[in-house]
Design a protein around this motif. Structure first.
Motif, PDB file in Angstrom:
ATOM      1  N   PHE A 158       0.827  -1.208   0.000  1.00  0.00           N
ATOM      2  CA  PHE A 158       0.000   0.000   0.000  1.00  0.00           C
ATOM      3  C   PHE A 158       0.860   1.256   0.000  1.00  0.00           C
ATOM      4  O   PHE A 158       0.540   2.237  -0.661  1.00  0.00           O
ATOM      5  CB  PHE A 158      -0.948  -0.001   1.194  1.00  0.00           C
ATOM      6  N   LEU A 159       1.955   1.245   0.755  1.00  0.00           N
ATOM      7  CA  LEU A 159       2.808   2.424   0.808  1.00  0.00           C
ATOM      8  C   LEU A 159       3.606   2.603  -0.481  1.00  0.00           C
ATOM      9  O   LEU A 159       3.925   3.727  -0.870  1.00  0.00           O
ATOM     10  CB  LEU A 159       3.768   2.313   2.001  1.00  0.00           C
ATOM     11  N   ALA A 160       3.947   1.492  -1.139  1.00  0.00           N
ATOM     12  CA  ALA A 160       4.797   1.561  -2.329  1.00  0.00           C
ATOM     13  C   ALA A 160       4.072   2.113  -3.548  1.00  0.00           C
ATOM     14  O   ALA A 160       4.699   2.400  -4.559  1.00  0.00           O
ATOM     15  CB  ALA A 160       5.361   0.172  -2.653  1.00  0.00           C
ATOM     16  N   GLN A 161       2.760   2.267  -3.474  1.00  0.00           N
ATOM     17  CA  GLN A 161       2.019   2.787  -4.614  1.00  0.00           C
ATOM     18  C   GLN A 161       2.215   4.284  -4.811  1.00  0.00           C
ATOM     19  O   GLN A 161       1.869   4.815  -5.857  1.00  0.00           O
ATOM     20  CB  GLN A 161       0.513   2.510  -4.436  1.00  0.00           C
ATOM     21  N   GLY A 162       2.795   4.968  -3.802  1.00  0.00           N
ATOM     22  CA  GLY A 162       2.890   6.415  -3.891  1.00  0.00           C
ATOM     23  C   GLY A 162       1.496   7.008  -4.011  1.00  0.00           C
ATOM     24  O   GLY A 162       0.563   6.555  -3.363  1.00  0.00           O
ATOM     25  N   THR A 163       1.349   8.001  -4.865  1.00  0.00           N
ATOM     26  CA  THR A 163       0.015   8.588  -5.082  1.00  0.00           C
ATOM     27  C   THR A 163      -0.612   8.077  -6.371  1.00  0.00           C
ATOM     28  O   THR A 163      -1.634   8.592  -6.805  1.00  0.00           O
ATOM     29  CB  THR A 163       0.115  10.126  -5.145  1.00  0.00           C
ATOM     30  N   LEU A 217       7.125   2.330  14.310  1.00  0.00           N
ATOM     31  CA  LEU A 217       7.132   2.204  12.850  1.00  0.00           C
ATOM     32  C   LEU A 217       5.709   2.236  12.293  1.00  0.00           C
ATOM     33  O   LEU A 217       5.443   2.848  11.258  1.00  0.00           O
ATOM     34  CB  LEU A 217       7.816   0.895  12.450  1.00  0.00           C
ATOM     35  N   TRP A 218       4.805   1.576  13.016  1.00  0.00           N
ATOM     36  CA  TRP A 218       3.412   1.526  12.589  1.00  0.00           C
ATOM     37  C   TRP A 218       2.804   2.925  12.545  1.00  0.00           C
ATOM     38  O   TRP A 218       2.124   3.303  11.577  1.00  0.00           O
ATOM     39  CB  TRP A 218       2.650   0.628  13.549  1.00  0.00           C
ATOM     40  N   VAL A 219       3.043   3.718  13.572  1.00  0.00           N
ATOM     41  CA  VAL A 219       2.527   5.092  13.596  1.00  0.00           C
ATOM     42  C   VAL A 219       3.088   5.885  12.419  1.00  0.00           C
ATOM     43  O   VAL A 219       2.362   6.652  11.754  1.00  0.00           O
ATOM     44  CB  VAL A 219       2.879   5.768  14.931  1.00  0.00           C
ATOM     45  N   LEU A 220       4.372   5.706  12.146  1.00  0.00           N
ATOM     46  CA  LEU A 220       4.986   6.401  11.013  1.00  0.00           C
ATOM     47  C   LEU A 220       4.380   5.947   9.693  1.00  0.00           C
ATOM     48  O   LEU A 220       4.148   6.760   8.793  1.00  0.00           O
ATOM     49  CB  LEU A 220       6.501   6.164  11.017  1.00  0.00           C
ATOM     50  N   TRP A 221       4.123   4.631   9.569  1.00  0.00           N
ATOM     51  CA  TRP A 221       3.512   4.111   8.342  1.00  0.00           C
ATOM     52  C   TRP A 221       2.132   4.722   8.129  1.00  0.00           C
ATOM     53  O   TRP A 221       1.808   5.154   7.022  1.00  0.00           O
ATOM     54  CB  TRP A 221       3.364   2.583   8.425  1.00  0.00           C
ATOM     55  N   VAL A 222       1.324   4.742   9.186  1.00  0.00           N
ATOM     56  CA  VAL A 222      -0.028   5.288   9.063  1.00  0.00           C
ATOM     57  C   VAL A 222       0.027   6.778   8.738  1.00  0.00           C
ATOM     58  O   VAL A 222      -0.729   7.276   7.882  1.00  0.00           O
ATOM     59  CB  VAL A 222      -0.837   5.047  10.353  1.00  0.00           C
ATOM     60  N   ALA A 223       0.925   7.495   9.400  1.00  0.00           N
ATOM     61  CA  ALA A 223       1.058   8.932   9.139  1.00  0.00           C
ATOM     62  C   ALA A 223       1.448   9.188   7.686  1.00  0.00           C
ATOM     63  O   ALA A 223       0.925  10.109   7.040  1.00  0.00           O
ATOM     64  CB  ALA A 223       2.097   9.538  10.085  1.00  0.00           C
ATOM     65  N   TRP A 224       2.363   8.358   7.174  1.00  0.00           N
ATOM     66  CA  TRP A 224       2.781   8.543   5.780  1.00  0.00           C
ATOM     67  C   TRP A 224       1.647   8.168   4.821  1.00  0.00           C
ATOM     68  O   TRP A 224       1.456   8.821   3.790  1.00  0.00           O
ATOM     69  CB  TRP A 224       4.023   7.728   5.477  1.00  0.00           C
ATOM     70  N   GLU A 245      -2.418  10.275   0.955  1.00  0.00           N
ATOM     71  CA  GLU A 245      -3.778  10.622   0.567  1.00  0.00           C
ATOM     72  C   GLU A 245      -3.907  12.128   0.341  1.00  0.00           C
ATOM     73  O   GLU A 245      -4.565  12.576  -0.598  1.00  0.00           O
ATOM     74  CB  GLU A 245      -4.763  10.181   1.654  1.00  0.00           C
ATOM     75  N   GLN A 246      -3.248  12.907   1.208  1.00  0.00           N
ATOM     76  CA  GLN A 246      -3.292  14.361   1.047  1.00  0.00           C
ATOM     77  C   GLN A 246      -2.591  14.786  -0.236  1.00  0.00           C
ATOM     78  O   GLN A 246      -3.077  15.654  -0.971  1.00  0.00           O
ATOM     79  CB  GLN A 246      -2.646  15.033   2.260  1.00  0.00           C
ATOM     80  N   PHE A 247      -1.436  14.167  -0.527  1.00  0.00           N
ATOM     81  CA  PHE A 247      -0.727  14.465  -1.774  1.00  0.00           C
ATOM     82  C   PHE A 247      -1.625  14.173  -2.973  1.00  0.00           C
ATOM     83  O   PHE A 247      -1.692  14.953  -3.932  1.00  0.00           O
ATOM     84  CB  PHE A 247       0.544  13.613  -1.881  1.00  0.00           C
ATOM     85  N   VAL A 294       9.915  10.299  -2.829  1.00  0.00           N
ATOM     86  CA  VAL A 294       9.468  10.517  -1.453  1.00  0.00           C
ATOM     87  C   VAL A 294      10.261  11.625  -0.771  1.00  0.00           C
ATOM     88  O   VAL A 294       9.714  12.560  -0.213  1.00  0.00           O
ATOM     89  CB  VAL A 294       9.555   9.209  -0.638  1.00  0.00           C
ATOM     90  N   ARG A 295      11.590  11.519  -0.804  1.00  0.00           N
ATOM     91  CA  ARG A 295      12.395  12.511  -0.090  1.00  0.00           C
ATOM     92  C   ARG A 295      12.220  13.905  -0.666  1.00  0.00           C
ATOM     93  O   ARG A 295      12.138  14.881   0.070  1.00  0.00           O
ATOM     94  CB  ARG A 295      13.873  12.102  -0.156  1.00  0.00           C
ATOM     95  N   ARG A 296      12.134  13.984  -1.992  1.00  0.00           N
ATOM     96  CA  ARG A 296      11.958  15.289  -2.614  1.00  0.00           C
ATOM     97  C   ARG A 296      10.641  15.920  -2.210  1.00  0.00           C
ATOM     98  O   ARG A 296      10.559  17.111  -1.916  1.00  0.00           O
ATOM     99  CB  ARG A 296      12.037  15.139  -4.146  1.00  0.00           C
ATOM    100  N   ALA A 297       9.577  15.115  -2.170  1.00  0.00           N
ATOM    101  CA  ALA A 297       8.272  15.626  -1.776  1.00  0.00           C
ATOM    102  C   ALA A 297       8.232  16.050  -0.331  1.00  0.00           C
ATOM    103  O   ALA A 297       7.616  17.051   0.041  1.00  0.00           O
ATOM    104  CB  ALA A 297       7.191  14.561  -2.030  1.00  0.00           C
ATOM    105  N   GLN A 298       8.946  15.303   0.536  1.00  0.00           N
ATOM    106  CA  GLN A 298       8.981  15.661   1.944  1.00  0.00           C
ATOM    107  C   GLN A 298       9.688  17.010   2.139  1.00  0.00           C
ATOM    108  O   GLN A 298       9.258  17.822   2.956  1.00  0.00           O
ATOM    109  CB  GLN A 298       9.703  14.569   2.747  1.00  0.00           C
ATOM    110  N   ARG A 299      10.758  17.242   1.377  1.00  0.00           N
ATOM    111  CA  ARG A 299      11.467  18.525   1.487  1.00  0.00           C
ATOM    112  C   ARG A 299      10.584  19.663   0.991  1.00  0.00           C
ATOM    113  O   ARG A 299      10.562  20.748   1.542  1.00  0.00           O
ATOM    114  CB  ARG A 299      12.757  18.485   0.684  1.00  0.00           C
ATOM    115  N   ALA A 300       9.791  19.384  -0.081  1.00  0.00           N
ATOM    116  CA  ALA A 300       8.970  20.429  -0.676  1.00  0.00           C
ATOM    117  C   ALA A 300       7.792  20.808   0.191  1.00  0.00           C
ATOM    118  O   ALA A 300       7.259  21.900   0.107  1.00  0.00           O
ATOM    119  CB  ALA A 300       8.458  19.977  -2.060  1.00  0.00           C
ATOM    120  N   HIS A 301       7.357  19.886   1.052  1.00  0.00           N
ATOM    121  CA  HIS A 301       6.205  20.151   1.902  1.00  0.00           C
ATOM    122  C   HIS A 301       6.611  20.280   3.362  1.00  0.00           C
ATOM    123  O   HIS A 301       5.809  20.126   4.229  1.00  0.00           O
ATOM    124  CB  HIS A 301       5.166  19.029   1.727  1.00  0.00           C
TER     125      HIS A 301
END
Length: 303
Positions: free
Chosen positions: A118-123, A270-277, A282-284, A296-303
């Motif tokens: 689920f996480l690997a799908q990105g947006t 780790l679970w909390v971090l996974w859910v937060a990401w 979803e917001q992205f 991922v890293r580029r988007a995190q820096r941009a936001h």
């Protein structure tokens, strides 16, 4: 009585996730039953027998809401039946001392897989293409059915994840078709367990409690599959599975309480971090930000 009420709530919660994301009922229920001390074969047998009722209700609800592709259901179901029957026969023959850690490892791997897929799908949202070929669906059904019987769950994680990643069907039709075909898989697994264990080896009260809870949740799950973010629900379910089986394996290794607590705390973080990401993804997606895993890293820096 309290235990049966808890099991009914487990069935309700597991089916709500399963009907919404196409996976989670078997793996979640098996994880909690094993943690409560139920043997692997007895737990998987109870789950498969209860799924005969829950998947029947779920399949009918998905069909009524137009979430089912019957060609996909037909091709998945027969190999799934064969795989589930063979997997049940194999599990019944395993020694309990061997079966518990084997099943716990299988469930742990499935939990990680559910989360990462689920996480690997990105947006990215899969775009429907030509229907999946029978040459792909049949082996998926066979492997998923066997793994489902051995681990008490696996039909959804393998079937749903594979079909979603192929992009050949709308996500809602993937979930609806996999859930509907699971009725046949549940029958195959149940026959294998009944022949191997006999009715005396299966707790009918557990089966009934899980079935009632799951049947109540099935129509609701089929309705919300179009509205709730599947990515977040999938990551939540995956985290529960990982956490419970890490602690189960720690106990089997006779780890001291401090070590077990530290492992559990690490998984929770780790679970909390996974859910937060997952929530952030979803917001992205709603903001129109295109995000694949390398970004991922580029988007995190941009936001």
């Amino acid at each position: 009585m309290r235990r049966l009420v808890v099991l009914a709530l487990v069935g309700l919660a597991a089916q709500l996730v399963d009907g919404s994301v196409g996976m989670g009922y078997g793996v979640t229920s098996a994880t909690l039953l094993l943690a409560a001390g139920t043997g692997p074969a007895a737990a998987s047998a109870a789950i498969h027998l209860s799924e005969i009722g829950t998947t029947l209700v779920s399949g009918a609800a998905h069909h009524a809401l137009g979430n089912t592709d019957w060609r996909t259901v037909g091709i998945l179901a027969v190999p799934g039946f064969v795989g589930a029957f063979a997997g049940a026969t194999f599990l019944v023959g395993l020694d309990a001392d061997v079966a518990v850690p084997v099943v716990a490892v299988v469930l742990l791997v499935l939990g990680c897989w559910v989360t990462l897929r689920f996480l690997a799908q990105g947006t990215r949202t899969p775009r429907p293409g030509p229907p999946p070929r029978a040459a792909i669906l049949a082996p998926v059904g066979l492997v998923a059915g066997a793994l489902d019987a051995v681990g008490g769950g696996g039909w959804g994680p393998v079937g749903t994840s594979t079909l979603l990643s192929s992009g050949r069907l709308e996500p809602r039709k993937v979930v609806g078709s996999v859930d509907t075909a699971e009725f046949v898989v549940a029958v195959g697994g149940s026959l294998g367990f009944l022949l191997g264990l006999g009715r005396a080896g299966i707790d009918g009260a557990v089966v009934l409690a899980l079935m009632i809870g799951g049947a109540v949740a099935a129509p609701v799950a089929a309705l919300v599959v179009r509205h709730l973010p599947a990515r977040v629900l999938g990551v939540v379910a995956g985290g529960v599975i990982v956490l419970t089986n890490v602690t189960t394996l720690a106990g089997l290794r006779d780890a001291d309480p401090v070590t077990t607590g530290l492992l559990a705390a690490l998984v929770v973080v780790l679970w909390v971090l996974w859910v937060a990401w997952a929530v952030r993804l979803e917001q992205f997606a709603r903001e129109g930000v295109r995000l694949d895993v390398p970004d991922v890293r580029r988007a995190q820096r941009a936001h």
